[in-house]
Every structure is written in C-alpha cells, then in structure tokens.
Design an enzyme around this catalytic site. Structure first.
Site, short mmCIF file in Angstrom:
data_model
loop_
_atom_site.label_atom_id
_atom_site.label_comp_id
_atom_site.label_asym_id
_atom_site.label_seq_id
_atom_site.Cartn_x
_atom_site.Cartn_y
_atom_site.Cartn_z
N HIS A 1 0.81 -1.22 0.00
CA HIS A 1 0.00 0.00 0.00
C HIS A 1 0.84 1.27 0.00
CE1 HIS A 1 -2.57 3.05 2.26
NE2 HIS A 1 -3.19 2.87 1.12
N HIS B 1 0.27 10.94 -1.76
CA HIS B 1 -0.97 10.73 -1.01
C HIS B 1 -1.33 11.98 -0.21
CE1 HIS B 1 -3.93 9.26 1.82
NE2 HIS B 1 -4.06 8.17 1.09
#
Length: 273
Positions: free
Chosen positions: A5, A41
C-alpha cells in the site's frame, strides 16, 4: 495477491517487494487540466505511515518499467500487478475522459515505451474513486486503441474504489462497455476497522459469474484481520506490512488453500479452484 500500500517513492518498490509484495499500489494526482503529475498521497493517510513521499509520474513509470523488464538489472520476477489509485476527486466530472486520455498517453510513453522494444511483464489496474468518472475508462481505452496497440489493453483492468453499492458499480461499467478485467475493492484506512459484509457481497458476485473477476480489501495490517479476509475468500489483501501476510499464508489454515500469484497468472481471470 499481496498488495503493498501507498508505494509512492521509487525506493519503496524494492522495499515492498523484499517484504513479499507481488503487487503495489500508488497514488496518482492530477493538475487542474487533468494531467497526471506525480505520485503522492498527502495527509491524512494510514496510521504509522509517512504520507509525503512523491515522484513525478514520468520518473515513476520509468522505474516501474525497469522493475518489470526481463533482462534489466532491476527486474523483479515476482512483481506482477500495479494498482493506479487515481485521485480524480479534484477534477470535474466532465474532465474524466481527458484524464483517461492523458493517463494513457503517459503510461504508453513511459511504461510501455511507445509500444517498442521488449514487452514488460506488469499488469495494471486503473482504480477510480468516483462512479461518475466512468468516462475515464473510455478515454484510456480509446487512446490506446488509437495508437494501434489494442493488445496492451489485455494487461489493463479496472476498479471503482469508493465502496459504492455493487449494482451501481456494475451499471457504471455497462456505460463504457466493460464486461471483464474487473477488480472490486472494499476497505478503509487502517486507522478504522471495517466489516467484510460488502467484500463478501463482491465475492458472491464474482463467484456467480458477474462482471467482477477479483476482489481485494484494504488496508489490512493486523494478523486476525488478514485471517478474516482470507476466510472471506478474497483474491488480494492490500497492506502496509506484506511480511505479516506472508506469515499468515504459511499457517495451517491457509497454506494449502492459497498460493502467491506469479507472473504467469492472469490477474483478470476469475480463479476457479
């Protein structure tokens, strides 16, 4: 599939593969003109992770190519699947088609090397966070076809990642003519627990011959949560700790039921075992 991830820095590719990942996920950000610009992110992100790593998309795609190009010194035989987590919520719905076009152009140039040279071994999942952005898929597919490389679409799959109702997801695919190569995600940040009700619904749809071929859950970091997901018969688990999932898969309950996907496995074919 052990899906690493938030792998947004080039150096992290090697790190996550070393921990056991055969798939990695990264975040793609767009500018106001729907150009994909960089992997990033930002905050907030998962607990116990740095949220601020980034690379320009051209550099990152070139690095992905190196890691999946047989004969390259950086080639990783076990790295098979890339999940492009598209941050399109910053765009207007009307920009979705353009975003798909421009994403396809970048991937074609920097990952597929304009369709020239030795083919790379990686498969791609285009993960979209907004059902109203289904035209992104159309823009992507039509751009690759216009370049005369329909065969590259054999290595591309799709996902809507916002935990929408499964019938609504299926309707979005119908609008753009997608009948296969579908991964269905279900999940939430590792900071919050989430049940598996919807994931199990997706598994039932997969096993019933629906449009869904694969199901994965995110972001799962705890031993018991991984066991629960495996018991639900998902195909992939996205995690910040691939090494923990490697350990769980060796347990008596799972070692004969599951195996790690290899580069000869097609990630868009529903597993029948």
């Amino acid at each position: 599939w052990i899906m690493g991830h938030m792998v947004n820095a080039i150096y992290q590719i090697q790190e996550f593969v070393s921990l056991g990942a055969n798939s990695i996920e990264f975040d793609i950000n767009f500018d106001t003109d729907a150009n994909p610009i960089y992997t990033y992110h930002g905050v907030p992100c998962d607990c116990f992770r740095s949220c601020l790593h980034y690379e320009y998309i051209s550099d990152f795609l070139k690095a992905l190519r190196e890691h999946t190009l047989p004969g390259n010194p950086k080639y990783k035989e076990n790295l098979v699947l890339f999940v492009f987590d598209l941050k399109t919520n910053s765009l207007y719905d009307s920009q979705a088609y353009t975003a798909g076009q421009k994403l396809a152009e970048n991937i074609f140039q920097y990952y597929w090397a304009n369709g020239e040279g030795m083919p790379v071994s990686g498969y791609l999942v285009i993960s979209i966070p907004n059902l109203q952005h289904y035209d992104l898929i159309k823009g992507f597919r039509e751009t690759i076809k216009a370049k005369g490389h329909n065969e590259l679409l054999d290595r591309v799959g799709y996902d809507f990642s916002a935990n929408d109702n499964i019938p609504d997801v299926e309707n979005a695919y119908k609008k753009v003519g997608v009948v296969n190569h579908v991964w269905q995600s279900d999940g939430i940040t590792n900071c919050i627990s989430r049940g598996l009700t919807r994931a199990k619904e997706a598994v039932s749809e997969r096993d019933g011959g629906g449009v869904i071929n694969k199901v994965y859950v995110w972001t799962i970091d705890k031993y018991q949560s991984m066991r629960d997901a495996l018991d639900a018969n998902v195909d992939g688990i996205m995690t910040n700790y691939p090494n923990i999932l490697v350990e769980v898969l060796k347990e008596d309950a799972y070692k004969d039921r599951f195996r790690l996907a290899k580069n000869y496995d097609d990630p868009f074919v529903t597993f029948e075992g």
